[in-house]
Design a protein around this motif. Structure first.
Motif, PDB file in Angstrom:
ATOM      1  N   PRO A  76       0.829  -1.204   0.000  1.00 41.50           N
ATOM      2  CA  PRO A  76       0.000   0.000   0.000  1.00 41.50           C
ATOM      3  C   PRO A  76       0.862   1.252   0.000  1.00 41.50           C
ATOM      4  O   PRO A  76       2.089   1.189   0.111  1.00 41.50           O
ATOM      5  CB  PRO A  76      -0.800  -0.123   1.297  1.00 41.50           C
ATOM      6  N   ARG A  77       0.196   2.389  -0.110  1.00 49.98           N
ATOM      7  CA  ARG A  77       0.916   3.658  -0.168  1.00 49.98           C
ATOM      8  C   ARG A  77       1.653   3.929   1.143  1.00 49.98           C
ATOM      9  O   ARG A  77       1.120   3.729   2.224  1.00 49.98           O
ATOM     10  CB  ARG A  77      -0.076   4.791  -0.453  1.00 49.98           C
ATOM     11  N   ASP A  91      13.050   1.210   0.318  1.00 45.37           N
ATOM     12  CA  ASP A  91      12.323   1.967  -0.701  1.00 45.37           C
ATOM     13  C   ASP A  91      13.133   1.903  -1.999  1.00 45.37           C
ATOM     14  O   ASP A  91      14.060   2.690  -2.203  1.00 45.37           O
ATOM     15  CB  ASP A  91      12.135   3.414  -0.247  1.00 45.37           C
ATOM     16  N   TYR A  96       5.034   2.059   6.832  1.00 48.23           N
ATOM     17  CA  TYR A  96       3.620   1.759   6.614  1.00 48.23           C
ATOM     18  C   TYR A  96       2.985   1.453   7.968  1.00 48.23           C
ATOM     19  O   TYR A  96       3.569   0.689   8.760  1.00 48.23           O
ATOM     20  CB  TYR A  96       3.449   0.545   5.700  1.00 48.23           C
ATOM     21  N   TYR A 104       3.300   5.682   4.335  1.00 45.52           N
ATOM     22  CA  TYR A 104       2.914   6.767   5.234  1.00 45.52           C
ATOM     23  C   TYR A 104       4.041   7.800   5.341  1.00 45.52           C
ATOM     24  O   TYR A 104       3.803   8.986   5.536  1.00 45.52           O
ATOM     25  CB  TYR A 104       2.603   6.176   6.607  1.00 45.52           C
ATOM     26  N   LYS A 119       8.381   8.425   3.868  1.00 49.27           N
ATOM     27  CA  LYS A 119       9.557   7.962   3.130  1.00 49.27           C
ATOM     28  C   LYS A 119      10.757   8.804   3.528  1.00 49.27           C
ATOM     29  O   LYS A 119      10.623  10.005   3.764  1.00 49.27           O
ATOM     30  CB  LYS A 119       9.333   8.060   1.615  1.00 49.27           C
TER      31      LYS A 119
END
Length: 293
Positions: A4-5, A119, A24, A7, A9
């Motif tokens: 999912p997107r 990431d 996340y 929260y 980075k």
């Protein structure tokens, strides 16, 4: 399945070693049953409005401000730009300050959990080195991170192929345990009582398995909504009779040890019909006769 997107980075940094990571939220309340306030006459949803506590007038958006109560009913207004002046700007870096034994972290400080993963592909090696070094030494990293304009201390530990980051509360956010425990008396408890209680603990020994957690209230709410939506009648659940208070502690411990292990099975047996109980009794009697023969 795509993640999912994120929260948050940024960069996880250990001395001169760094890698890009994403956070996340590890928990969610999406599955919980939630209700909205509605107008019972029209069925329309209600909206909330801010109302002046003294005049009762509705306050519009441009009239709303922030105030800190300095004395009863007296507020000092804080302007938006003044608040922004003291907010910490995120540099999108998780700076690891130290590593501590996991067992030293007081569970009362644990706040919100987050999954941490690399990431992109660039920092996977550095991520794995930091993760596995902590796993090797059974240590938890303490770091600083800025979330929603506030700096938090975050505890980071290995979890599967990733890491788990848990924000920690500050000491001023915890209540003093002495305020609640100080006046608890210290009665004399006999060794026999402690040993009996220990046997009860042994009979209920298990491993931590969250899959066995059952939210019975949530299940009942979902069933209620389904029945109501399909027009079925709603019946009130029968309340179980509460057991009377036990006066003698030693008797309670002995009784618990005697029937504790079979209590769950016994409660099931009590719900069986007389016919089924009689059949089981007959079967056991026949089995005993065959064994004796």
């Amino acid at each position: 399945m795509a993640a999912p997107r994120a929260y948050w980075k940024g960069t996880l940094k250990l001395s001169l070693v760094s890698c890009p990571v994403a956070l996340y939220p590890a928990s969610t309340a999406v599955e919980k049953t939630r209700f909205h306030m509605i107008n019972r006459e029209t069925g329309n949803r209600l909206k909330q409005q801010m109302v002046d506590a003294e005049t009762g007038d509705v306050v519009e958006g441009d009239q709303k401000g922030r105030g800190y109560e300095v004395s009863k009913g007296k507020y000092v207004e804080i302007e938006k730009d003044e608040l922004e002046a003291v907010q910490i700007e995120s540099n999108h870096t998780i700076d690891i300050d130290s590593f501590v034994p996991e067992g030293e972290i007081d569970k009362r400080y644990l706040d919100h959990p987050y999954y941490i993963r690399p990431d992109g592909k660039a920092g996977v090696d550095a991520f794995a080195v930091i993760r596995d070094a902590m796993k090797d030494q059974d240590r938890v990293a303490l770091a600083r991170i800025v979330l929603t304009n506030r700096e938090h201390v975050i505890a980071i530990e290995p979890l599967d192929k990733g890491m788990l980051g848990t924000t920690l509360r500050y000491p001023y956010e915890l209540r003093d345990a002495d305020d609640y425990f100080e006046d608890i008396r210290s009665p004399k408890v006999t060794k026999d009582m402690i040993e009996l209680a220990g046997h009860i603990l042994d009979s209920k020994a298990a491993h931590f398995d969250p899959s066995k957690f059952k939210d019975e209230y949530e299940t009942a709410l979902k069933a209620l909504v389904r029945r109501k939506a399909t027009g079925k009648p709603i019946r009130a659940a029968e309340r179980e009779e509460k057991p009377s208070n036990v006066v003698n502690l030693m008797d309670a411990l002995k009784q618990s040890l005697k029937g504790g292990g079979a209590r769950r099975a016994g409660s099931t047996a009590r719900r069986q019909t007389p016919h089924r109980r009689a059949a089981k009794k007959s079967h056991r009697s026949s089995a005993r006769r065959r064994k004796a023969g």
